[in-house]
Design an enzyme around this catalytic site. Structure first.
Site, PDB file in Angstrom:
ATOM      1  N   ARG A   1      20.637 -27.807  41.710  1.00  0.00           N
ATOM      2  CA  ARG A   1      19.617 -28.790  41.303  1.00  0.00           C
ATOM      3  C   ARG A   1      19.667 -29.081  39.799  1.00  0.00           C
ATOM      4  NH1 ARG A   1      19.386 -28.526  46.143  1.00  0.00           N
ATOM      5  NH2 ARG A   1      17.519 -28.641  47.480  1.00  0.00           N
TER       6      ARG A   1
ATOM      7  N   CYS B   1      10.493 -30.992  48.042  1.00  0.00           N
ATOM      8  CA  CYS B   1      10.133 -29.600  47.712  1.00  0.00           C
ATOM      9  C   CYS B   1       9.546 -29.522  46.307  1.00  0.00           C
ATOM     10  CB  CYS B   1      11.350 -28.691  47.800  1.00  0.00           C
ATOM     11  SG  CYS B   1      11.747 -28.243  49.493  1.00  0.00           S
TER      12      CYS B   1
ATOM     13  N   GLU C   1      10.381 -28.043  40.836  1.00  0.00           N
ATOM     14  CA  GLU C   1      11.432 -29.039  41.101  1.00  0.00           C
ATOM     15  C   GLU C   1      10.872 -30.444  40.862  1.00  0.00           C
ATOM     16  OE1 GLU C   1      14.173 -28.556  44.409  1.00  0.00           O
ATOM     17  OE2 GLU C   1      14.067 -30.712  44.793  1.00  0.00           O
TER      18      GLU C   1
HETATM   19  P1  FAD Z   1      13.503 -39.945  40.640  1.00  0.00           P
HETATM   20  O1  FAD Z   1      12.565 -39.174  41.485  1.00  0.00           O
HETATM   21  O2  FAD Z   1      13.234 -41.369  40.407  1.00  0.00           O
HETATM   22  O3  FAD Z   1      13.647 -39.193  39.238  1.00  0.00           O
HETATM   23  C1  FAD Z   1      13.895 -37.806  39.187  1.00  0.00           C
HETATM   24  C2  FAD Z   1      14.548 -37.497  37.836  1.00  0.00           C
HETATM   25  O4  FAD Z   1      15.831 -38.121  37.794  1.00  0.00           O
HETATM   26  C3  FAD Z   1      13.773 -38.068  36.644  1.00  0.00           C
HETATM   27  O5  FAD Z   1      13.956 -37.209  35.535  1.00  0.00           O
HETATM   28  C4  FAD Z   1      14.481 -39.368  36.361  1.00  0.00           C
HETATM   29  O6  FAD Z   1      14.295 -39.797  35.034  1.00  0.00           O
HETATM   30  C5  FAD Z   1      15.909 -38.958  36.650  1.00  0.00           C
HETATM   31  N1  FAD Z   1      16.752 -40.106  36.990  1.00  0.00           N
HETATM   32  C6  FAD Z   1      16.545 -41.042  37.943  1.00  0.00           C
HETATM   33  N2  FAD Z   1      17.552 -41.941  37.942  1.00  0.00           N
HETATM   34  C7  FAD Z   1      18.410 -41.550  36.966  1.00  0.00           C
HETATM   35  C8  FAD Z   1      19.629 -42.063  36.463  1.00  0.00           C
HETATM   36  N3  FAD Z   1      20.186 -43.184  36.936  1.00  0.00           N
HETATM   37  N4  FAD Z   1      20.220 -41.395  35.439  1.00  0.00           N
HETATM   38  C9  FAD Z   1      19.675 -40.266  34.923  1.00  0.00           C
HETATM   39  N5  FAD Z   1      18.522 -39.747  35.353  1.00  0.00           N
HETATM   40  C10 FAD Z   1      17.896 -40.390  36.359  1.00  0.00           C
HETATM   41  N6  FAD Z   1      16.236 -33.024  46.966  1.00  0.00           N
HETATM   42  C11 FAD Z   1      17.282 -32.228  47.216  1.00  0.00           C
HETATM   43  O7  FAD Z   1      17.991 -31.804  46.288  1.00  0.00           O
HETATM   44  N7  FAD Z   1      17.602 -31.863  48.506  1.00  0.00           N
HETATM   45  C12 FAD Z   1      16.879 -32.290  49.568  1.00  0.00           C
HETATM   46  O8  FAD Z   1      17.197 -31.941  50.701  1.00  0.00           O
HETATM   47  C13 FAD Z   1      15.786 -33.169  49.311  1.00  0.00           C
HETATM   48  N8  FAD Z   1      15.045 -33.633  50.333  1.00  0.00           N
HETATM   49  C14 FAD Z   1      14.012 -34.465  50.079  1.00  0.00           C
HETATM   50  C15 FAD Z   1      13.287 -34.982  51.151  1.00  0.00           C
HETATM   51  C16 FAD Z   1      12.241 -35.848  50.929  1.00  0.00           C
HETATM   52  C17 FAD Z   1      11.461 -36.406  52.095  1.00  0.00           C
HETATM   53  C18 FAD Z   1      11.893 -36.225  49.589  1.00  0.00           C
HETATM   54  C19 FAD Z   1      10.779 -37.187  49.311  1.00  0.00           C
HETATM   55  C20 FAD Z   1      12.600 -35.717  48.520  1.00  0.00           C
HETATM   56  C21 FAD Z   1      13.668 -34.824  48.741  1.00  0.00           C
HETATM   57  N9  FAD Z   1      14.407 -34.298  47.697  1.00  0.00           N
HETATM   58  C22 FAD Z   1      15.481 -33.504  47.969  1.00  0.00           C
HETATM   59  C23 FAD Z   1      14.008 -34.532  46.290  1.00  0.00           C
HETATM   60  C24 FAD Z   1      14.625 -35.794  45.637  1.00  0.00           C
HETATM   61  O9  FAD Z   1      15.109 -36.693  46.612  1.00  0.00           O
HETATM   62  C25 FAD Z   1      15.758 -35.401  44.683  1.00  0.00           C
HETATM   63  O10 FAD Z   1      15.244 -34.611  43.626  1.00  0.00           O
HETATM   64  C26 FAD Z   1      16.479 -36.606  44.054  1.00  0.00           C
HETATM   65  O11 FAD Z   1      17.525 -36.133  43.251  1.00  0.00           O
HETATM   66  C27 FAD Z   1      15.585 -37.505  43.211  1.00  0.00           C
HETATM   67  O12 FAD Z   1      16.304 -38.695  42.939  1.00  0.00           O
HETATM   68  P2  FAD Z   1      15.585 -40.074  42.636  1.00  0.00           P
HETATM   69  O13 FAD Z   1      16.622 -41.125  42.479  1.00  0.00           O
HETATM   70  O14 FAD Z   1      14.522 -40.340  43.600  1.00  0.00           O
HETATM   71  O15 FAD Z   1      15.003 -39.751  41.191  1.00  0.00           O
HETATM   72  N1  EPU Z   2      10.168 -20.910  55.614  1.00  0.00           N
HETATM   73  C1  EPU Z   2       8.989 -20.283  55.908  1.00  0.00           C
HETATM   74  N2  EPU Z   2       7.818 -20.987  55.726  1.00  0.00           N
HETATM   75  C2  EPU Z   2       7.787 -22.250  55.255  1.00  0.00           C
HETATM   76  C3  EPU Z   2       9.007 -22.881  54.944  1.00  0.00           C
HETATM   77  C4  EPU Z   2      10.191 -22.184  55.139  1.00  0.00           C
HETATM   78  O1  EPU Z   2       8.968 -19.134  56.321  1.00  0.00           O
HETATM   79  O2  EPU Z   2       6.708 -22.803  55.120  1.00  0.00           O
HETATM   80  C5  EPU Z   2      11.425 -20.168  55.852  1.00  0.00           C
HETATM   81  C6  EPU Z   2      12.222 -20.824  57.010  1.00  0.00           C
HETATM   82  O3  EPU Z   2      11.781 -20.348  58.244  1.00  0.00           O
HETATM   83  C7  EPU Z   2      13.637 -20.423  56.672  1.00  0.00           C
HETATM   84  C8  EPU Z   2      13.646 -20.326  55.132  1.00  0.00           C
HETATM   85  O4  EPU Z   2      12.268 -20.251  54.725  1.00  0.00           O
HETATM   86  O5  EPU Z   2      13.927 -19.156  57.185  1.00  0.00           O
HETATM   87  C9  EPU Z   2      14.346 -21.515  54.485  1.00  0.00           C
HETATM   88  O6  EPU Z   2      13.652 -22.717  54.839  1.00  0.00           O
HETATM   89  P1  EPU Z   2      14.408 -24.125  54.987  1.00  0.00           P
HETATM   90  O7  EPU Z   2      15.545 -23.975  55.937  1.00  0.00           O
HETATM   91  O8  EPU Z   2      13.398 -25.168  55.252  1.00  0.00           O
HETATM   92  O9  EPU Z   2      15.073 -24.350  53.581  1.00  0.00           O
HETATM   93  P2  EPU Z   2      14.429 -24.363  52.158  1.00  0.00           P
HETATM   94  O10 EPU Z   2      15.190 -23.375  51.335  1.00  0.00           O
HETATM   95  O11 EPU Z   2      12.951 -24.220  52.191  1.00  0.00           O
HETATM   96  C10 EPU Z   2      16.053 -26.133  51.182  1.00  0.00           C
HETATM   97  C11 EPU Z   2      15.887 -27.174  50.115  1.00  0.00           C
HETATM   98  C12 EPU Z   2      15.511 -28.510  50.727  1.00  0.00           C
HETATM   99  C13 EPU Z   2      16.539 -28.903  51.771  1.00  0.00           C
HETATM  100  C14 EPU Z   2      16.572 -27.815  52.843  1.00  0.00           C
HETATM  101  C15 EPU Z   2      17.558 -28.113  53.963  1.00  0.00           C
HETATM  102  C16 EPU Z   2      15.158 -26.223  47.994  1.00  0.00           C
HETATM  103  C17 EPU Z   2      14.006 -25.971  47.087  1.00  0.00           C
HETATM  104  N3  EPU Z   2      14.871 -26.806  49.160  1.00  0.00           N
HETATM  105  O12 EPU Z   2      14.760 -25.872  51.675  1.00  0.00           O
HETATM  106  O13 EPU Z   2      15.538 -29.474  49.675  1.00  0.00           O
HETATM  107  O14 EPU Z   2      16.203 -30.150  52.359  1.00  0.00           O
HETATM  108  O15 EPU Z   2      16.937 -26.572  52.215  1.00  0.00           O
HETATM  109  O16 EPU Z   2      18.841 -27.908  53.532  1.00  0.00           O
HETATM  110  O17 EPU Z   2      16.294 -25.920  47.647  1.00  0.00           O
HETATM  111  C18 EPU Z   2      14.196 -30.531  47.999  1.00  0.00           C
HETATM  112  O18 EPU Z   2      14.916 -29.959  47.169  1.00  0.00           O
HETATM  113  O19 EPU Z   2      13.286 -31.339  47.664  1.00  0.00           O
HETATM  114  C19 EPU Z   2      14.419 -30.261  49.411  1.00  0.00           C
HETATM  115  C20 EPU Z   2      13.646 -30.777  50.359  1.00  0.00           C
END
Ligand code: FAD
Ligand code: EPU
Length: 308
Positions: A172, A219, A285
């Site tokens: 991240r 997250c 995050e």
């Molecule tokens: P923004 O939210 O708009 O901005 C985030 C940061 O990035 C800010 O500092 C902004 O200034 C900067 N930024 C944006 N665009 C640029 C650019 N062009 N150049 C430089 N900096 C920039 N994240 C994960 O890592 N894994 C996941 O599985 C995941 N699942 C998600 C699921 C959901 C439903 C949601 C809502 C979010 C999830 N996220 C996940 C979090 C999010 O999508 C990531 O952090 C993503 O990288 C944010 O990108 P964004 O374009 O939306 O940036």
């Molecule tokens: N768990 C719990 N309780 C909860 C949530 C999770 O016990 O309320 C346990 C699950 O049962 C599992 C473990 O925690 O055993 C891991 O959970 P999960 O598989 O959901 O993965 P995570 O580590 O919580 C990460 C990323 C997500 C990404 C998923 C799927 C981070 C902070 N989160 O979640 O990224 O989508 O894996 O790959 O690294 C994000 O970064 O915004 C994000 C959504």
């Protein structure tokens, strides 16, 4: 109808509520600069600014932010996936430029159809390419830096073209300084069949089945080494805790959701509560605009803090 004002170089400039640009649906007004080329971007960067991507990691104050908010559009939100003939072979592809403003989900779908592998682990992340690169967004099935060949970055000192080897990237974290803007990237991909890419996408997609479907910035905290933040928050008994109209999701404790009409202060209060109740230090995050509040400062004593 009045025309949208334009800057000296032709960027569209408008005062807008930012809530509409975020997946949480919270955020007051700012001066939004929509830039379509490097010249407009350079002008927008002359005064204090922030760069907004897909808004999928942001909790923006209800008062908005005082700085300009830049959005990438036009050619900076277009993608050229044509293999570069000088750098590609039948197994390995280096694409043309993909704009920082390109929505990631559509890009991942397009790569799957072409049978181009390396980024499918990021399926389901509702970001723009620039934001996803800046955060090195990913899942345990893969992250953005798995598929980057070259990055073009706008810095206050001008444009730079770098490779991932030039950056100290990790979980991240791209190592790119704040407010350096990822304008375009070229992707480094492996040729597979569309079916193979789809199979890996399905695996990554299945891993997020338990995530909430409501408005959220994903997250809240990064996973500290070892145990996930979600599990720690869950074990602290905080699932289902509500402050105002923000809720710690019953489906997954590391997600805060907007029940409708939540404020940034509601979300800050929940973040504070989590940090107070979970025994280990948690790194945020989410990004809080305009800045992080002091721990405890946002917790009004009268709010019920028991799980609903
Ligand atoms: P923004 O939210 O708009 O901005 C985030 C940061 O990035 C800010 O500092 C902004 O200034 C900067 N930024 C944006 N665009 C640029 C650019 N062009 N150049 C430089 N900096 C920039 N994240 C994960 O890592 N894994 C996941 O599985 C995941 N699942 C998600 C699921 C959901 C439903 C949601 C809502 C979010 C999830 N996220 C996940 C979090 C999010 O999508 C990531 O952090 C993503 O990288 C944010 O990108 P964004 O374009 O939306 O940036
Ligand atoms: N768990 C719990 N309780 C909860 C949530 C999770 O016990 O309320 C346990 C699950 O049962 C599992 C473990 O925690 O055993 C891991 O959970 P999960 O598989 O959901 O993965 P995570 O580590 O919580 C990460 C990323 C997500 C990404 C998923 C799927 C981070 C902070 N989160 O979640 O990224 O989508 O894996 O790959 O690294 C994000 O970064 O915004 C994000 C959504």
């Amino acid at each position: 109808m009045t025309a949208t004002p334009e800057s000296r170089t032709g960027a569209r400039v408008q005062r807008l509520a930012l809530a509409r640009f975020t997946t949480l649906g919270v955020g007051g007004e700012a001066e939004v600069w929509v830039v379509t080329n490097h010249e407009q971007l350079a002008e927008a960067m002359e005064e204090p600014y922030r760069i907004l991507g897909g808004g999928s990691n942001l909790v923006i104050s209800d008062q908005g932010v005082p700085e300009r908010v830049i959005r990438l559009s036009g050619p900076l939100a277009e993608r050229d996936l044509t293999p570069d003939p000088d750098l590609s072979d039948p197994d390995r592809i280096v694409t043309g430029w993909v704009g920082g403003g390109v929505p990631l989900p559509g890009l991942i779908r397009a790569l799957q159809k072409l049978g181009y592998s390396n980024l499918e682990g990021t399926v389901g992340i509702p970001a723009q390419v620039g934001g996803a690169v800046w955060m090195n967004a990913g899942t345990r099935y893969g992250e953005m830096f798995d598929g980057l060949h070259t990055l073009e970055i706008a810095t206050p000192a001008g444009l730079r073209v770098v490779t991932p080897d030039d950056l100290r990237w990790g979980y991240r974290d791209s190592g790119i300084p704040r407010n350096h803007i990822v304008t375009r990237v070229r992707l480094k991909l492996q040729k597979r069949t569309p079916e193979e890419v789809l199979a890996k996408m399905t695996l990554a997609d299945t891993a997020r089945k338990g995530q909430p479907k409501m408005k959220t910035p994903g997250c809240a905290f990064k996973n500290p080494g070892g145990v996930g933040a979600g599990r720690l928050i869950d074990e602290a008994g905080l699932k289902g805790t509500r402050v105002g109209n923000a809720l710690i999701a019953p489906e997954h404790a590391n997600f805060i959701v907007n029940l409708g009409g939540a404020t940034a202060a509601d979300v800050h209060a929940l973040l504070d509560l989590i940090r107070q109740r979970v025994g280990v230090p948690l790194e945020l995050e989410y990004e809080l605009w305009p800045g992080e509040v002091q721990l405890g400062a946002s917790l009004p004593a009268q709010w019920a803090l028991e799980p609903t």
